[in-house]
Design a protein around this motif. Structure first.
Motif, PDB file in Angstrom:
ATOM      1  N   TYR A   9       0.830  -1.199   0.000  1.00  0.00           N
ATOM      2  CA  TYR A   9       0.000   0.000   0.000  1.00  0.00           C
ATOM      3  C   TYR A   9       0.872   1.260   0.000  1.00  0.00           C
ATOM      4  N   LEU A  10       1.885   1.267   0.864  1.00  0.00           N
ATOM      5  CA  LEU A  10       2.770   2.432   0.952  1.00  0.00           C
ATOM      6  C   LEU A  10       3.651   2.553  -0.287  1.00  0.00           C
ATOM      7  N   GLY A  11       4.114   1.417  -0.829  1.00  0.00           N
ATOM      8  CA  GLY A  11       4.940   1.454  -2.027  1.00  0.00           C
ATOM      9  C   GLY A  11       4.179   1.990  -3.231  1.00  0.00           C
ATOM     10  N   ALA A  12       2.911   1.572  -3.369  1.00  0.00           N
ATOM     11  CA  ALA A  12       2.084   2.064  -4.473  1.00  0.00           C
ATOM     12  C   ALA A  12       1.839   3.563  -4.350  1.00  0.00           C
ATOM     13  N   ALA A  13       1.686   4.048  -3.103  1.00  0.00           N
ATOM     14  CA  ALA A  13       1.472   5.478  -2.887  1.00  0.00           C
ATOM     15  C   ALA A  13       2.731   6.282  -3.195  1.00  0.00           C
ATOM     16  N   PHE A  14       3.895   5.707  -2.900  1.00  0.00           N
ATOM     17  CA  PHE A  14       5.163   6.411  -3.082  1.00  0.00           C
ATOM     18  C   PHE A  14       5.659   6.357  -4.521  1.00  0.00           C
ATOM     19  N   GLN A  15       5.133   5.410  -5.306  1.00  0.00           N
ATOM     20  CA  GLN A  15       5.661   5.147  -6.637  1.00  0.00           C
ATOM     21  C   GLN A  15       5.654   6.358  -7.551  1.00  0.00           C
ATOM     22  N   ARG A  16       4.597   7.159  -7.491  1.00  0.00           N
ATOM     23  CA  ARG A  16       4.475   8.287  -8.416  1.00  0.00           C
ATOM     24  C   ARG A  16       5.586   9.316  -8.231  1.00  0.00           C
ATOM     25  N   HIS A  17       6.303   9.265  -7.123  1.00  0.00           N
ATOM     26  CA  HIS A  17       7.362  10.237  -6.851  1.00  0.00           C
ATOM     27  C   HIS A  17       8.752   9.737  -7.273  1.00  0.00           C
ATOM     28  N   VAL A  18       8.836   8.511  -7.795  1.00  0.00           N
ATOM     29  CA  VAL A  18      10.131   7.925  -8.163  1.00  0.00           C
ATOM     30  C   VAL A  18      10.239   7.836  -9.688  1.00  0.00           C
ATOM     31  N   PRO A  19      11.319   8.358 -10.285  1.00  0.00           N
ATOM     32  CA  PRO A  19      11.481   8.285 -11.746  1.00  0.00           C
ATOM     33  C   PRO A  19      11.509   6.847 -12.248  1.00  0.00           C
ATOM     34  N   GLN A  20      11.014   6.638 -13.454  1.00  0.00           N
ATOM     35  CA  GLN A  20      10.928   5.304 -14.022  1.00  0.00           C
ATOM     36  C   GLN A  20      12.293   4.641 -14.143  1.00  0.00           C
ATOM     37  N   ARG A  21      13.298   5.361 -14.588  1.00  0.00           N
ATOM     38  CA  ARG A  21      14.622   4.760 -14.769  1.00  0.00           C
ATOM     39  C   ARG A  21      15.223   4.310 -13.448  1.00  0.00           C
ATOM     40  N   VAL A  22      14.949   5.026 -12.382  1.00  0.00           N
ATOM     41  CA  VAL A  22      15.449   4.615 -11.070  1.00  0.00           C
ATOM     42  C   VAL A  22      14.806   3.297 -10.650  1.00  0.00           C
ATOM     43  N   LEU A  23      13.508   3.179 -10.863  1.00  0.00           N
ATOM     44  CA  LEU A  23      12.797   1.953 -10.502  1.00  0.00           C
ATOM     45  C   LEU A  23      13.331   0.757 -11.293  1.00  0.00           C
ATOM     46  N   LYS A  24      13.466   0.927 -12.594  1.00  0.00           N
ATOM     47  CA  LYS A  24      13.888  -0.175 -13.442  1.00  0.00           C
ATOM     48  C   LYS A  24      15.338  -0.574 -13.178  1.00  0.00           C
ATOM     49  N   GLY A  25      16.197   0.411 -13.021  1.00  0.00           N
ATOM     50  CA  GLY A  25      17.602   0.108 -12.779  1.00  0.00           C
ATOM     51  C   GLY A  25      17.831  -0.596 -11.457  1.00  0.00           C
ATOM     52  N   ALA A  26      17.186  -0.109 -10.389  1.00  0.00           N
ATOM     53  CA  ALA A  26      17.359  -0.716  -9.072  1.00  0.00           C
ATOM     54  C   ALA A  26      16.845  -2.153  -9.050  1.00  0.00           C
ATOM     55  N   LEU A  27      15.699  -2.380  -9.668  1.00  0.00           N
ATOM     56  CA  LEU A  27      15.147  -3.726  -9.693  1.00  0.00           C
ATOM     57  C   LEU A  27      16.019  -4.667 -10.516  1.00  0.00           C
ATOM     58  N   GLY A  28      16.529  -4.193 -11.629  1.00  0.00           N
ATOM     59  CA  GLY A  28      17.387  -5.030 -12.456  1.00  0.00           C
ATOM     60  C   GLY A  28      18.646  -5.464 -11.734  1.00  0.00           C
ATOM     61  N   VAL A  29      19.283  -4.550 -11.016  1.00  0.00           N
ATOM     62  CA  VAL A  29      20.491  -4.880 -10.260  1.00  0.00           C
ATOM     63  C   VAL A  29      20.175  -5.885  -9.157  1.00  0.00           C
ATOM     64  N   LEU A  30      19.058  -5.684  -8.468  1.00  0.00           N
ATOM     65  CA  LEU A  30      18.671  -6.595  -7.394  1.00  0.00           C
ATOM     66  C   LEU A  30      18.415  -8.003  -7.926  1.00  0.00           C
ATOM     67  N   LEU A  31      17.725  -8.099  -9.043  1.00  0.00           N
ATOM     68  CA  LEU A  31      17.448  -9.408  -9.632  1.00  0.00           C
ATOM     69  C   LEU A  31      18.735 -10.108 -10.055  1.00  0.00           C
ATOM     70  N   ALA A  32      19.662  -9.361 -10.615  1.00  0.00           N
ATOM     71  CA  ALA A  32      20.931  -9.954 -11.039  1.00  0.00           C
ATOM     72  C   ALA A  32      21.687 -10.531  -9.846  1.00  0.00           C
ATOM     73  N   GLY A  33      21.700  -9.790  -8.739  1.00  0.00           N
ATOM     74  CA  GLY A  33      22.385 -10.271  -7.545  1.00  0.00           C
ATOM     75  C   GLY A  33      21.754 -11.524  -6.972  1.00  0.00           C
TER      76      GLY A  33
END
Length: 300
Positions: A269-293
């Motif tokens: 719930y909190l993540g969905a509310a906060f999402q609109r304030h985070v740039p798309q490239r930041v979201l995609k890059g962070a998730l990609g690095v985490l998945l790789a690890g």
């Protein structure tokens, strides 16, 4: 379930841990993952296998129970803000449901032991990370940055056409679209993987929608979570009522899954509310690095 103050034992799974640990881990994972339309269940599986020592088919079913509790928080937030892509959610659900059943049999027939299952998990995570990080290569960076700068702060989504052949919509002043058949086919394959892994059909479709169909993260997230809830409901039923080849069932640990789910509900719930304030490239890059690890860790 037996409790000794803050220490708890779960008889179904055999897990013994602190009472506060499952909801805390689920909250943190769900908070960040819900921003890109992923429940966090795929990250709970390595935690269950490595930290809790729970790696049988019932662990996959328990992950699906987590989704049942956690995803409604994120879905409700996206609906409340008018950012739910119902057409995409319906296609994800329709395509994923048959794959869930096939994924169950793949899990119990060919991937019942921890070693082979960890190999499967590692390959899936690395594939997802490659899909997400592919756009960050130098020859694509300039184009992506320009698109980010030109985007509008408006998060509303307008369906332009939703037909049997193609769906088109407008988001942040740009028109996007995808083939209906291609999305159903992708959802079917993802459903097989999701049923095997115990993450629901919609849980890993978000990275593919973002990387393959070039859909914006902020438009995909809510639909992917809605699809995850629907297919997780079917997945729990499959694991609970379809018999294993050697007899018995791979029923989930409802107590453990519920603890994970309560933390995930608040985190999503909190993540969905906060999402609109985070740039798309930041979201995609962070998730990609985490998945790789995580993928590399499971292959070790």
């Amino acid at each position: 379930m037996q409790m000794d103050w803050l220490s708890v034992s779960f008889p179904v799974s055999g897990v013994h841990t602190w009472l506060w640990l499952p909801p805390l881990v689920a909250f943190v994972l769900s908070f960040f993952c819900s921003m890109v339309g992923i429940s966090g269940a795929f990250l709970l599986m390595p935690f269950q296998m490595s930290a809790l020592g729970f790696a049988g088919p019932s662990a996959s079913a328990t992950n699906l129970v987590f989704n049942l509790f956690a995803t409604p928080g994120g879905v409700w937030r996206y609906v409340r803000e008018g950012r739910m892509f119902w057409a995409l959610a319906g296609l994800i659900t329709l395509g994923s449901l048959p794959g869930i059943v096939l994924g169950f049999y793949l899990r119990v027939l060919y991937l019942p032991d921890a070693a082979r299952f960890k190999l499967f998990v590692g390959v899936v995570l690395l594939l997802l990370s490659w899909r997400l990080l592919a756009e960050f290569v130098p020859w694509k960076s300039t184009r992506q940055q320009a698109a980010t700068i030109a985007s509008s702060p408006d998060m509303s989504l307008r369906i332009r056409h939703a037909g049997l052949k193609r769906v088109t919509f407008v988001f942040q002043g740009e028109e996007h679209g995808f083939s209906t058949f291609a999305m159903l086919a992708l959802a079917f394959v993802v459903g097989i993987i999701g049923g095997t892994y115990g993450i629901g059909g919609g849980a890993i479709i978000a990275p593919f929608c973002i990387a393959v169909f070039r859909l914006p993260v902020h438009a995909v997230a809510g639909a992917a979570l809605a699809g995850t809830f629907a297919t997780s409901l079917a997945g729990v039923a499959v694991y609970s009522f379809l018999p294993l080849p050697g007899g018995g069932y791979a029923a989930p640990d409802w107590w453990l899954g519920s603890l994970f789910g309560l933390g995930g509900l608040a985190g999503m719930y909190l993540g969905a509310a906060f999402q609109r304030h985070v740039p798309q490239r930041v979201l995609k890059g962070a998730l990609g690095v985490l998945l790789a690890g995580l993928g590399g860790f499971n292959l070790l």
